[in-house]
Scaffold this motif. Structure first.
Motif, PDB file in Angstrom:
ATOM      1  N   ILE A   1      41.652 -72.001  43.599  1.00 18.76           N
ATOM      2  CA  ILE A   1      42.553 -72.575  44.602  1.00 18.76           C
ATOM      3  C   ILE A   1      42.618 -71.575  45.751  1.00 18.76           C
ATOM      4  O   ILE A   1      42.852 -70.384  45.522  1.00 18.76           O
ATOM      5  CB  ILE A   1      43.961 -72.783  43.995  1.00 18.76           C
ATOM      6  CG1 ILE A   1      43.860 -73.648  42.727  1.00 18.76           C
ATOM      7  CG2 ILE A   1      44.912 -73.417  45.017  1.00 18.76           C
ATOM      8  CD1 ILE A   1      45.147 -73.678  41.896  1.00 18.76           C
ATOM      9  N   THR A   2      42.375 -72.028  46.970  1.00 13.67           N
ATOM     10  CA  THR A   2      42.513 -71.104  48.103  1.00 13.67           C
ATOM     11  C   THR A   2      43.708 -71.546  48.944  1.00 13.67           C
ATOM     12  O   THR A   2      43.888 -72.730  49.224  1.00 13.67           O
ATOM     13  CB  THR A   2      41.233 -71.008  48.971  1.00 13.67           C
ATOM     14  OG1 THR A   2      41.168 -72.121  49.873  1.00 13.67           O
ATOM     15  CG2 THR A   2      39.969 -70.966  48.130  1.00 13.67           C
ATOM     16  N   THR A   3      44.530 -70.564  49.290  1.00 11.71           N
ATOM     17  CA  THR A   3      45.795 -70.858  49.988  1.00 11.71           C
ATOM     18  C   THR A   3      46.036 -69.855  51.119  1.00 11.71           C
ATOM     19  O   THR A   3      45.385 -68.811  51.183  1.00 11.71           O
ATOM     20  CB  THR A   3      46.979 -70.763  48.996  1.00 11.71           C
ATOM     21  OG1 THR A   3      46.833 -69.563  48.225  1.00 11.71           O
ATOM     22  CG2 THR A   3      47.037 -71.946  48.069  1.00 11.71           C
ATOM     23  N   LYS A   4      46.988 -70.194  51.972  1.00 12.25           N
ATOM     24  CA  LYS A   4      47.343 -69.285  53.075  1.00 12.25           C
ATOM     25  C   LYS A   4      48.331 -68.225  52.601  1.00 12.25           C
ATOM     26  O   LYS A   4      48.342 -67.113  53.098  1.00 12.25           O
ATOM     27  CB  LYS A   4      47.933 -70.077  54.235  1.00 12.25           C
ATOM     28  CG  LYS A   4      46.883 -70.979  54.889  1.00 12.25           C
ATOM     29  CD  LYS A   4      47.464 -71.809  56.013  1.00 12.25           C
ATOM     30  CE  LYS A   4      46.417 -72.754  56.552  1.00 12.25           C
ATOM     31  NZ  LYS A   4      46.174 -72.575  57.984  1.00 12.25           N
ATOM     32  N   ALA A   5      49.208 -68.607  51.646  1.00  8.25           N
ATOM     33  CA  ALA A   5      50.169 -67.650  51.076  1.00  8.25           C
ATOM     34  C   ALA A   5      49.758 -67.374  49.630  1.00  8.25           C
ATOM     35  O   ALA A   5      49.131 -68.225  49.004  1.00  8.25           O
ATOM     36  CB  ALA A   5      51.573 -68.241  51.128  1.00  8.25           C
ATOM     37  N   PRO A   6      50.086 -66.206  49.108  1.00  5.05           N
ATOM     38  CA  PRO A   6      49.723 -65.918  47.710  1.00  5.05           C
ATOM     39  C   PRO A   6      50.343 -66.933  46.765  1.00  5.05           C
ATOM     40  O   PRO A   6      51.440 -67.437  47.038  1.00  5.05           O
ATOM     41  CB  PRO A   6      50.318 -64.524  47.469  1.00  5.05           C
ATOM     42  CG  PRO A   6      50.718 -63.986  48.792  1.00  5.05           C
ATOM     43  CD  PRO A   6      50.858 -65.129  49.724  1.00  5.05           C
ATOM     44  N   MET A   7      49.682 -67.242  45.666  1.00  2.33           N
ATOM     45  CA  MET A   7      50.264 -68.153  44.664  1.00  2.33           C
ATOM     46  C   MET A   7      50.040 -67.608  43.263  1.00  2.33           C
ATOM     47  O   MET A   7      48.927 -67.303  42.874  1.00  2.33           O
ATOM     48  CB  MET A   7      49.698 -69.566  44.791  1.00  2.33           C
ATOM     49  CG  MET A   7      48.219 -69.714  44.533  1.00  2.33           C
ATOM     50  SD  MET A   7      47.768 -71.232  43.653  1.00  2.33           S
ATOM     51  CE  MET A   7      48.350 -70.947  41.992  1.00  2.33           C
ATOM     52  N   ARG A   8      51.136 -67.448  42.538  1.00  3.01           N
ATOM     53  CA  ARG A   8      51.043 -66.998  41.154  1.00  3.01           C
ATOM     54  C   ARG A   8      51.840 -67.891  40.210  1.00  3.01           C
ATOM     55  O   ARG A   8      51.742 -67.760  38.998  1.00  3.01           O
ATOM     56  CB  ARG A   8      51.545 -65.559  41.037  1.00  3.01           C
ATOM     57  CG  ARG A   8      50.559 -64.530  41.574  1.00  3.01           C
ATOM     58  CD  ARG A   8      51.022 -63.126  41.312  1.00  3.01           C
ATOM     59  NE  ARG A   8      50.003 -62.160  41.663  1.00  3.01           N
ATOM     60  CZ  ARG A   8      49.061 -61.709  40.833  1.00  3.01           C
ATOM     61  NH1 ARG A   8      48.993 -62.140  39.598  1.00  3.01           N
ATOM     62  NH2 ARG A   8      48.180 -60.820  41.249  1.00  3.01           N
TER      63      ARG A   8
ATOM     64  N   PHE B   1      42.222 -67.908  40.782  1.00  4.56           N
ATOM     65  CA  PHE B   1      41.649 -68.599  39.630  1.00  4.56           C
ATOM     66  C   PHE B   1      42.760 -68.818  38.601  1.00  4.56           C
ATOM     67  O   PHE B   1      43.311 -67.852  38.081  1.00  4.56           O
ATOM     68  CB  PHE B   1      40.520 -67.765  39.009  1.00  4.56           C
ATOM     69  CG  PHE B   1      39.278 -67.709  39.853  1.00  4.56           C
ATOM     70  CD1 PHE B   1      38.283 -68.671  39.703  1.00  4.56           C
ATOM     71  CD2 PHE B   1      39.100 -66.702  40.793  1.00  4.56           C
ATOM     72  CE1 PHE B   1      37.134 -68.627  40.486  1.00  4.56           C
ATOM     73  CE2 PHE B   1      37.947 -66.651  41.579  1.00  4.56           C
ATOM     74  CZ  PHE B   1      36.968 -67.611  41.421  1.00  4.56           C
ATOM     75  N   ALA B   2      43.079 -70.076  38.356  1.00  3.68           N
ATOM     76  CA  ALA B   2      44.112 -70.408  37.372  1.00  3.68           C
ATOM     77  C   ALA B   2      43.466 -70.898  36.078  1.00  3.68           C
ATOM     78  O   ALA B   2      44.163 -71.229  35.121  1.00  3.68           O
ATOM     79  CB  ALA B   2      45.051 -71.468  37.932  1.00  3.68           C
ATOM     80  N   GLY B   3      42.141 -70.972  36.059  1.00  2.34           N
ATOM     81  CA  GLY B   3      41.424 -71.410  34.851  1.00  2.34           C
ATOM     82  C   GLY B   3      41.604 -72.880  34.532  1.00  2.34           C
ATOM     83  O   GLY B   3      41.339 -73.319  33.417  1.00  2.34           O
ATOM     84  N   HIS B   4      42.028 -73.672  35.531  1.00  2.00           N
ATOM     85  CA  HIS B   4      42.420 -75.056  35.220  1.00  2.00           C
ATOM     86  C   HIS B   4      41.277 -76.053  35.200  1.00  2.00           C
ATOM     87  O   HIS B   4      41.416 -77.141  34.660  1.00  2.00           O
ATOM     88  CB  HIS B   4      43.491 -75.545  36.196  1.00  2.00           C
ATOM     89  CG  HIS B   4      42.992 -75.692  37.604  1.00  2.00           C
ATOM     90  ND1 HIS B   4      42.593 -74.620  38.366  1.00  2.00           N
ATOM     91  CD2 HIS B   4      42.817 -76.794  38.381  1.00  2.00           C
ATOM     92  CE1 HIS B   4      42.206 -75.061  39.563  1.00  2.00           C
ATOM     93  NE2 HIS B   4      42.329 -76.372  39.590  1.00  2.00           N
ATOM     94  N   ASN B   5      40.153 -75.696  35.810  1.00  2.00           N
ATOM     95  CA  ASN B   5      39.064 -76.685  35.783  1.00  2.00           C
ATOM     96  C   ASN B   5      37.719 -76.089  36.163  1.00  2.00           C
ATOM     97  O   ASN B   5      37.632 -74.995  36.709  1.00  2.00           O
ATOM     98  CB  ASN B   5      39.372 -77.866  36.721  1.00  2.00           C
ATOM     99  CG  ASN B   5      38.767 -79.179  36.241  1.00  2.00           C
ATOM    100  OD1 ASN B   5      38.071 -79.203  35.216  1.00  2.00           O
ATOM    101  ND2 ASN B   5      39.009 -80.251  36.945  1.00  2.00           N
ATOM    102  N   ASN B   6      36.690 -76.844  35.838  1.00  2.00           N
ATOM    103  CA  ASN B   6      35.342 -76.547  36.292  1.00  2.00           C
ATOM    104  C   ASN B   6      34.894 -77.794  37.042  1.00  2.00           C
ATOM    105  O   ASN B   6      35.189 -78.911  36.612  1.00  2.00           O
ATOM    106  CB  ASN B   6      34.425 -76.267  35.101  1.00  2.00           C
ATOM    107  CG  ASN B   6      33.155 -75.571  35.537  1.00  2.00           C
ATOM    108  OD1 ASN B   6      32.314 -76.171  36.206  1.00  2.00           O
ATOM    109  ND2 ASN B   6      33.013 -74.310  35.176  1.00  2.00           N
TER     110      ASN B   6
ATOM    111  N   SER C   1      47.088 -64.129  35.023  1.00  2.00           N
ATOM    112  CA  SER C   1      47.167 -63.668  33.634  1.00  2.00           C
ATOM    113  C   SER C   1      47.514 -64.866  32.751  1.00  2.00           C
ATOM    114  O   SER C   1      47.928 -65.914  33.246  1.00  2.00           O
ATOM    115  CB  SER C   1      48.250 -62.605  33.507  1.00  2.00           C
ATOM    116  OG  SER C   1      49.518 -63.214  33.731  1.00  2.00           O
ATOM    117  N   GLU C   2      47.369 -64.672  31.453  1.00  4.41           N
ATOM    118  CA  GLU C   2      47.710 -65.761  30.534  1.00  4.41           C
ATOM    119  C   GLU C   2      49.152 -66.212  30.725  1.00  4.41           C
ATOM    120  O   GLU C   2      49.448 -67.404  30.693  1.00  4.41           O
ATOM    121  CB  GLU C   2      47.489 -65.308  29.095  1.00  4.41           C
ATOM    122  CG  GLU C   2      46.255 -65.933  28.484  1.00  4.41           C
ATOM    123  CD  GLU C   2      46.018 -65.471  27.073  1.00  4.41           C
ATOM    124  OE1 GLU C   2      46.854 -65.784  26.212  1.00  4.41           O
ATOM    125  OE2 GLU C   2      45.003 -64.788  26.849  1.00  4.41           O
TER     126      GLU C   2
END
Ligand code: 6CS
Length: 313
Positions: free
Chosen positions: A126-133, A203-208, A270-271
Motif C-alpha cells: 500500500i503506498t500512501t502520502k502519510a505513514p500507515m501502521r 507491506f501489510a501481507g494482505h495479498n498477492n 509487524s505481526e
C-alpha cells in the motif's frame, strides 16, 4: 494469420514479459503471428475485456481486480490474507489449484472466455502520502482500488475510504490529492513511479496480485486441436518463465525506488500491527459469500483446500 493479444501493463512489466514469452513460443512453433497491445494502446482494462468478449481481440490478460465486476466469484482473490506470501507455496498453489484449473474455467466460459491460466505478480504493498501502521491511520484516507466491489469492501474493513478508479486516473489523482493512496506490487510501484506521488510504502501481507490470461472462447473453440495444444503449451512456457522472472523482483524494485527517491519509507508491518487488518478478513469473506452464494462458497472452500495442499508441499 495474426492473433491480437492485449494486456494491462507495459511490455517490460510482468504481464508484458509474460506476453512476449507467449508470442515467442507461438511464433517459434507455428505460422501464426501474435500482435501485442500493451496498456493504453486500446484503452483501459475494461475496454480490452469488451474487445476480447466481442472477438476483436483473440487474447486478453486481465486481473480479477477488474474481472470481478464481470465474474463475481473471481473476487475471491480479494479476501485479505487468503494467499500465502512464501513464493514456493504461492507458485505451487497457482500451478496445482483445482479451483483455478477446473472450477474457474467454467465461470469464465459463461462470459465467452477461455481461461488459459492465472498467475501471481507479486506481493501487494500500500503506498500512501502519510505513514500507515494501523486501521486508524487510514481513517478518511482515500485509497484507490481496482473496480471490484469486494476490494472496495476489504479497504472499508481496513478503515479506509476506498475509491475505485481505472488505472489511468491514479497518478493524476494522487498528484491532485483526489486520492491519498493506492495498492500494487513493488515492480509496478517502481515502473509507474508511484513513489513520486506517494511517500510511504507499506507491506501489510494482505495479498498477492493475481492476474489471468484468457482467449475469446468462440475463437478458441473454433481452432484445430493442434492449435489449441499450441496455445496451451505456450501458456505453460510463459507461466514457468514468469515465475522464474519474478525471483528477486520485489527486492530489486525496492532498491530502484530507494535509489530514485531515498526519502520514501518502506515498512513491513509487524505481526502485531497486522493483527487488526487480518481480523477484517472474516467480514470480507462473509461479504464475498453474500455476493456470490453457494457457487462462491464452493470456490472458496476449494481454494482453501488447494492452499492447504500447497502449504504441505
Ligand atoms: O492497479 C492497476 O490497475 C494495475 N496494476 C497492475 C499490477 N497491473 C495492471 C493493473 O491495471
Amino acid at each position: 494469420d495474426t492473433w491480437r493479444y492485449a494486456f494491462e501493463e507495459a511490455l517490460d512489466e510482468v504481464q508484458g514479459v509474460f506476453a512476449q514469452k507467449f508470442k515467442e513460443e507461438i511464433e517459434a512453433n507455428s505460422d501464426h503471428e501474435i500482435q501485442l497491445f500493451p496498456y493504453g494502446t486500446l484503452g483501459e482494462s475494461a475496454d480490452i475485456m469488451e474487445q476480447a468478449q466481442a472477438g476483436i481481440l483473440q487474447f486478453v490478460n486481465q486481473s480479477p481486480g477488474f474481472t470481478g465486476a464481470l465474474i463475481p466469484e473471481a473476487q475471491v482473490f480479494f479476501v485479505p490474507y487468503l494467499l500465502p506470501q512464501d513464493p514456493e507455496e504461492l507458485n505451487s498453489f497457482f500451478r496445482n489449484s483445482v479451483a483455478i484449473n477446473e472450477m474457474f474455467p467454467e465461470l469464465y466460459a459463461e462470459q465467452g472466455l477461455e481461461l488459459l491460466t492465472m498467475y501471481p505478480e507479486g506481493e501487494v504493498a500500500i503506498t500512501t502520502k502519510a505513514p500507515m501502521r494501523s486501521p486508524e491511520d487510514l481513517n478518511e484516507v482515500k485509497i484507490r482500488v481496482m473496480t471490484n466491489p469486494l476490494l472496495v469492501e476489504s479497504y472499508r474493513a481496513f478503515g479506509a475510504t476506498p475509491t475505485p478508479l481505472p488505472w489511468g486516473e491514479v497518478y493524476g489523482g494522487l498528484q491532485t490529492n483526489l486520492i491519498q493512496g493506492q495498492e500494487n506490487p513493488a515492480f509496478f510501484i517502481e515502473s509507474t513511479r508511484m513513489y513520486e506521488v506517494t511517500d510511504h510504502i507499506t507491506f501489510a501481507g494482505h495479498n498477492n496480485f493475481t492476474t489471468a490470461l484468457m482467449a475469446n472462447k468462440d475463437f478458441f473453440d473454433g481452432l484445430s486441436e493442434e492449435d489449441q495444444e499450441l496455445i496451451r503449451a505456450a501458456t505453460e512456457a510463459a507461466f514457468d518463465h514468469i515465475l522464474d522472472y519474478q525471483e528477486g523482483l520485489t527486492e530489486a524494485s525496492l532498491d530502484a525506488i530507494r535509489a530514485a527517491r531515498p526519502e520514501v519509507t518502506i515498512t513491513w508491518l509487524s505481526e502485531e500491527e497486522r493483527a487488526p487488518f487480518e481480523a477484517s478478513a472474516e467480514s470480507v469473506e462473509a461479504t464475498f459469500i453474500e455476493m456470490t452464494g453457494s457457487r462462491g462458497q464452493e470456490i472458496l472452500d476449494q481454494m482453501k483446500a488447494d492452499l492447504a495442499a500447497a502449504a504441505e508441499g
